[in-house]
Design a protein around this motif. Structure first.
Motif, PDB file in Angstrom:
ATOM      1  N   GLY A 193       0.818  -1.212   0.000  1.00 34.69           N
ATOM      2  CA  GLY A 193       0.000   0.000   0.000  1.00 34.69           C
ATOM      3  C   GLY A 193       0.852   1.262   0.000  1.00 34.69           C
ATOM      4  N   ILE A 194       1.933   1.264   0.798  1.00 36.21           N
ATOM      5  CA  ILE A 194       2.841   2.420   0.866  1.00 36.21           C
ATOM      6  C   ILE A 194       3.524   2.635  -0.484  1.00 36.21           C
ATOM      7  CG2 ILE A 194       4.962   3.315   1.929  1.00 36.21           C
ATOM      8  CD1 ILE A 194       2.789   3.441   3.940  1.00 36.21           C
ATOM      9  N   VAL A 195       3.941   1.522  -1.134  1.00 32.28           N
ATOM     10  CA  VAL A 195       4.620   1.615  -2.436  1.00 32.28           C
ATOM     11  C   VAL A 195       3.683   2.232  -3.474  1.00 32.28           C
ATOM     12  CG1 VAL A 195       5.528   0.244  -4.352  1.00 32.28           C
ATOM     13  CG2 VAL A 195       6.238  -0.269  -2.027  1.00 32.28           C
ATOM     14  N   GLU A 196       2.445   1.759  -3.535  1.00 33.68           N
ATOM     15  CA  GLU A 196       1.475   2.313  -4.481  1.00 33.68           C
ATOM     16  C   GLU A 196       1.224   3.798  -4.195  1.00 33.68           C
ATOM     17  OE1 GLU A 196      -0.086   1.213  -7.272  1.00 33.68           O
ATOM     18  OE2 GLU A 196       1.407  -0.366  -7.074  1.00 33.68           O
ATOM     19  N   LEU A 197       1.149   4.100  -2.893  1.00 36.11           N
ATOM     20  CA  LEU A 197       0.918   5.479  -2.474  1.00 36.11           C
ATOM     21  C   LEU A 197       2.055   6.394  -2.955  1.00 36.11           C
ATOM     22  CD1 LEU A 197      -0.540   7.553  -0.623  1.00 36.11           C
ATOM     23  CD2 LEU A 197       0.899   6.722   1.220  1.00 36.11           C
ATOM     24  N   VAL A 198       3.304   5.977  -2.746  1.00 39.09           N
ATOM     25  CA  VAL A 198       4.458   6.792  -3.135  1.00 39.09           C
ATOM     26  C   VAL A 198       4.472   7.004  -4.649  1.00 39.09           C
ATOM     27  CG1 VAL A 198       6.985   6.771  -3.286  1.00 39.09           C
ATOM     28  CG2 VAL A 198       5.866   6.224  -1.122  1.00 39.09           C
ATOM     29  N   HIS A 214      17.250  -1.484   1.039  1.00 44.26           N
ATOM     30  CA  HIS A 214      17.996  -2.692   0.685  1.00 44.26           C
ATOM     31  C   HIS A 214      17.059  -3.729   0.063  1.00 44.26           C
ATOM     32  CE1 HIS A 214      17.028  -3.588   5.110  1.00 44.26           C
ATOM     33  NE2 HIS A 214      16.394  -4.534   4.451  1.00 44.26           N
ATOM     34  N   ASN A 215      15.812  -3.332  -0.187  1.00 46.13           N
ATOM     35  CA  ASN A 215      14.811  -4.213  -0.778  1.00 46.13           C
ATOM     36  C   ASN A 215      14.772  -3.974  -2.290  1.00 46.13           C
ATOM     37  OD1 ASN A 215      12.428  -5.404  -1.718  1.00 46.13           O
ATOM     38  ND2 ASN A 215      11.400  -5.126   0.246  1.00 46.13           N
ATOM     39  N   LEU A 216      15.371  -4.883  -3.063  1.00 51.04           N
ATOM     40  CA  LEU A 216      15.472  -4.696  -4.511  1.00 51.04           C
ATOM     41  C   LEU A 216      14.109  -4.746  -5.192  1.00 51.04           C
ATOM     42  CD1 LEU A 216      18.658  -6.843  -5.024  1.00 51.04           C
ATOM     43  CD2 LEU A 216      18.486  -4.424  -5.510  1.00 51.04           C
ATOM     44  N   GLY A 217      13.197  -5.552  -4.667  1.00 49.73           N
ATOM     45  CA  GLY A 217      11.855  -5.620  -5.242  1.00 49.73           C
ATOM     46  C   GLY A 217      11.132  -4.290  -5.129  1.00 49.73           C
ATOM     47  N   LEU A 218      11.335  -3.624  -4.006  1.00 49.41           N
ATOM     48  CA  LEU A 218      10.729  -2.314  -3.766  1.00 49.41           C
ATOM     49  C   LEU A 218      11.278  -1.282  -4.750  1.00 49.41           C
ATOM     50  CD1 LEU A 218       8.741  -1.466  -1.550  1.00 49.41           C
ATOM     51  CD2 LEU A 218      10.682  -0.628  -0.238  1.00 49.41           C
ATOM     52  N   ILE A 219      12.588  -1.308  -4.979  1.00 42.47           N
ATOM     53  CA  ILE A 219      13.237  -0.381  -5.911  1.00 42.47           C
ATOM     54  C   ILE A 219      12.709  -0.610  -7.333  1.00 42.47           C
ATOM     55  CG2 ILE A 219      15.464   0.200  -6.975  1.00 42.47           C
ATOM     56  CD1 ILE A 219      15.180   1.350  -4.180  1.00 42.47           C
ATOM     57  N   LEU A 220      12.553  -1.876  -7.706  1.00 46.12           N
ATOM     58  CA  LEU A 220      12.033  -2.215  -9.044  1.00 46.12           C
ATOM     59  C   LEU A 220      10.640  -1.635  -9.249  1.00 46.12           C
ATOM     60  CD1 LEU A 220      12.247  -3.866 -11.718  1.00 46.12           C
ATOM     61  CD2 LEU A 220      11.322  -5.806 -10.481  1.00 46.12           C
ATOM     62  N   ASP A 532      19.558  -6.979   5.804  1.00 46.56           N
ATOM     63  CA  ASP A 532      19.743  -6.944   4.350  1.00 46.56           C
ATOM     64  C   ASP A 532      19.592  -8.340   3.767  1.00 46.56           C
ATOM     65  OD1 ASP A 532      20.567  -4.314   4.753  1.00 46.56           O
ATOM     66  OD2 ASP A 532      22.618  -4.960   5.125  1.00 46.56           O
ATOM     67  N   VAL A 533      19.273  -8.426   2.470  1.00 44.68           N
ATOM     68  CA  VAL A 533      19.115  -9.750   1.841  1.00 44.68           C
ATOM     69  C   VAL A 533      20.414 -10.536   1.918  1.00 44.68           C
ATOM     70  CG1 VAL A 533      17.203  -9.262   0.288  1.00 44.68           C
ATOM     71  CG2 VAL A 533      19.518  -8.688  -0.426  1.00 44.68           C
ATOM     72  N   SER A 534      21.553  -9.882   1.760  1.00 50.86           N
ATOM     73  CA  SER A 534      22.835 -10.594   1.773  1.00 50.86           C
ATOM     74  C   SER A 534      23.154 -11.122   3.175  1.00 50.86           C
ATOM     75  CB  SER A 534      23.958  -9.675   1.281  1.00 50.86           C
ATOM     76  OG  SER A 534      23.924  -8.445   1.962  1.00 50.86           O
ATOM     77  N   VAL A 535      22.804 -10.344   4.203  1.00 52.45           N
ATOM     78  CA  VAL A 535      23.017 -10.813   5.582  1.00 52.45           C
ATOM     79  C   VAL A 535      22.051 -11.946   5.900  1.00 52.45           C
ATOM     80  CG1 VAL A 535      23.019 -10.113   8.009  1.00 52.45           C
ATOM     81  CG2 VAL A 535      23.856  -8.543   6.275  1.00 52.45           C
TER      82      VAL A 535
END
Length: 535
Positions: A193-198, A214-220, A532-535
């Motif tokens: 919901g926040i992503v759509e809002l932004v 650090h969330n690559l899906g969010l950046i995409l 982070d995903v790597s950690v």
């Protein structure tokens, strides 16, 4: 192309401590065009937030911009007088911080906090400011805006608090919005919901965005272009589609291989961890910072000199000497994997478990008692060598269930059986040592579960002593070091204090401690949500 809203050229930022100068960001360049969203990604500690605080000129007493320039609408921010900077902050450049409660005053109602922005920056009257606050709360899609405005921050959920912080940042319709990990602690549904809002607000107000995550899906989902950072440097930058489809830096590739894909079989497609550890600022290697962790490293070449950014295409660049030579389409080398252990007998069983809380309508004056049903008719079986997942949104009762399993709370109804023993109605103080050691927990927040005055090794050894593991101090010391090996931490960490560890390292100590007592069941409550995903 119009002139960029934000232009960062060869920016270097250092922190000056008793130990001397610590370079946090080096030779960093980026541009944000009007209406564009730039994503800044990388592990914790790579310098993302430092760049954002550099743009805001909010680096604290010991942080300093030591080189380069930051231009906002053509104006140089690094040399701008404080009075002019104060006019720009909050009105033309706004920032949304990672933890919403850190941005909200707990003693003020939401309406007053929102009304402050137009009253201070635009000289609006109280009536005009309240009307603006009502409009912006509706814009961020909060239900019942009048009730929300009349509430204190603690009366709102985490997702609602985050929307209020976004509303506050948007009150003055800034030209540049900086978002620093705005969805880290939120459920996936709230995050969506926040992503759509932004995205919608970016389109509606034409706001440019610097999105740190650090969330690559969010950046995409949210950004037009991406800048990948590692250890204070940009290592790859370009349009989202180019970088995601044709990555040309080993670190970017490592981040992608660390992402669990929905539907992927964990045995057929195991996650591939990036080897080694993130270098501390004073321990950076010569040449390529990523060299010690890179599968494609060549001694004498990759560590011979500083490596500049090089163009892959006119819009895509990489800080890698070998990107033309590497076969980026080659599948990752298969790691030796063990066959999954056969599933055994039922170890833990819940049958129609219920947990209710009795709450009075007024804590001060008494009143009618009502029941809050945290868990209602939960049944499951967990078998030996099996991983059972329990999922749901915040507030659905997951952590309450975990507390009942551990004996921190007792069940209202139903049964929990460990082996042949009923434990659901026995608080932890009434459980024998063997039962306590059989059910251990990895808590969501590692910071609150470690004793700040004891060494890491001492805290693990204490668990071994309490549960009678090891016949002598020497045996317990050896077992403690084995546990550090298992969670991939250096043995030297045994003598460190918790304050000397990062969040990911503390979480590993929490995992080592949970497994120290040879438990039959480990309850892991959101053990990686803030990592982070790597950690």
């Amino acid at each position: 192309m119009s002139d960029p809203i934000l232009e960062i050229e060869k920016l270097s930022i250092s922190f000056f401590t008793r130990a001397g100068e610590i370079p946090a960001v080096m030779d960093f360049s980026a541009r944000v065009q009007p209406g564009e969203a730039l994503g800044l990604v990388g592990e914790s500690g790579c310098g993302k937030s430092t760049v954002a605080l550099g743009v805001m000129r909010d680096l604290g007493k010991n942080g300093r911009i030591v080189g380069g320039s930051i231009r906002f609408k053509g104006r140089e921010l690094t040399t701008m007088p404080d009075a002019e900077l104060r006019r720009i902050r909050g009105s033309e450049i706004a920032m949304i911080y990672q933890e919403p409660m850190a941005s909200l005053n707990p003693a003020m109602k939401v309406d007053r906090q929102l009304m402050e922005v137009p009253m201070i920056h635009e000289g609006a009257s109280a009536a005009e400011a309240r009307a603006q606050a009502l409009r912006v709360v509706e814009a961020v899609r909060l239900p019942d805006p009048s009730r929300i405005l009349a509430s204190y921050p603690h009366q709102l959920s985490g997702g609602q608090q985050q929307r209020i912080v976004i509303a506050m940042a948007l009150m003055s319709k800034p030209a540049l919005l900086i978002l620093d990990e705005p969805t880290t602690a939120l459920d996936v549904t709230v995050e969506a919901g926040i992503v759509e809002l932004v995205k919608d607000l970016g389109r509606e107000f034409g706001t440019s965005m610097l999105f740190i995550s650090h969330n690559l899906g969010l950046i995409l989902e949210t950004c037009d272009r991406i800048n990948v950072m590692y250890s204070g440097e940009a290592v790859e930058t370009g349009p989202i589609a180019e970088v995601f489809d044709e990555m040309r830096h080993p670190y970017t590739q490592g981040l992608f291989r660390s992402i669990p894909l929905p539907g992927a079989d964990k045995n057929a497609r195991p996650l591939i961890a990036i080897p080694g550890n993130f270098p501390l600022p004073h321990e950076r290697p010569p040449g390529c910072n990523f060299g010690p962790r890179c599968d494609y490293f060549q001694a004498g070449r990759c560590d011979a000199r500083d490596i500049p950014m090089r163009a892959v295409t006119p819009s895509h660049a990489s800080r890698c000497l070998r990107f033309e030579e590497i076969d980026w389409s080659a599948p990752p080398q298969a790691k030796a994997t063990e066959a999954p252990a056969p599933i055994g007998d039922v170890v833990l069983k819940a049958d129609d478990l219920k947990k209710y809380y009795a709450v009075r309508s007024s804590a001060l004056f008494g009143g009618a008692i009502r029941l809050v049903k945290a868990n209602e008719s939960v049944s499951f079986e967990a078998r030996e060598a099996e991983t059972l997942a329990i999922v749901g949104e915040s507030g659905c009762g997951k952590s309450t269930l975990a507390k009942v399993l551990l004996g921190l709370e007792t069940a209202t109804g139903g049964e929990i059986t460990l082996g042949n023993t009923e434990i659901g109605h026995r608080p932890i103080e009434n459980r024998d040592t063997r039962t306590v050691s059989s059910v251990q927990m990895v808590f969501q927040n590692p910071f609150d579960t470690l004793n700040p005055s004891q060494t890491i090794g001492g805290q693990i050894i204490r668990v071994l002593e309490r549960f009678g593991i090891g016949k002598s101090p020497a045996e317990r010391q050896a077992r403690m070091l084995e546990l550090l090996d298992l969670v991939k931490l250096p043995r030297a960490f045994a003598t460190r204090m918790p304050r000397q560890l990062s969040g990911g390292q503390k979480q590993r100590i929490g995992i080592a401690r949970a497994f120290a007592g040879a438990p039959e069941v480990v309850v892991a409550d959101e053990p990686v949500s803030a990592l982070d995903v790597s950690v």
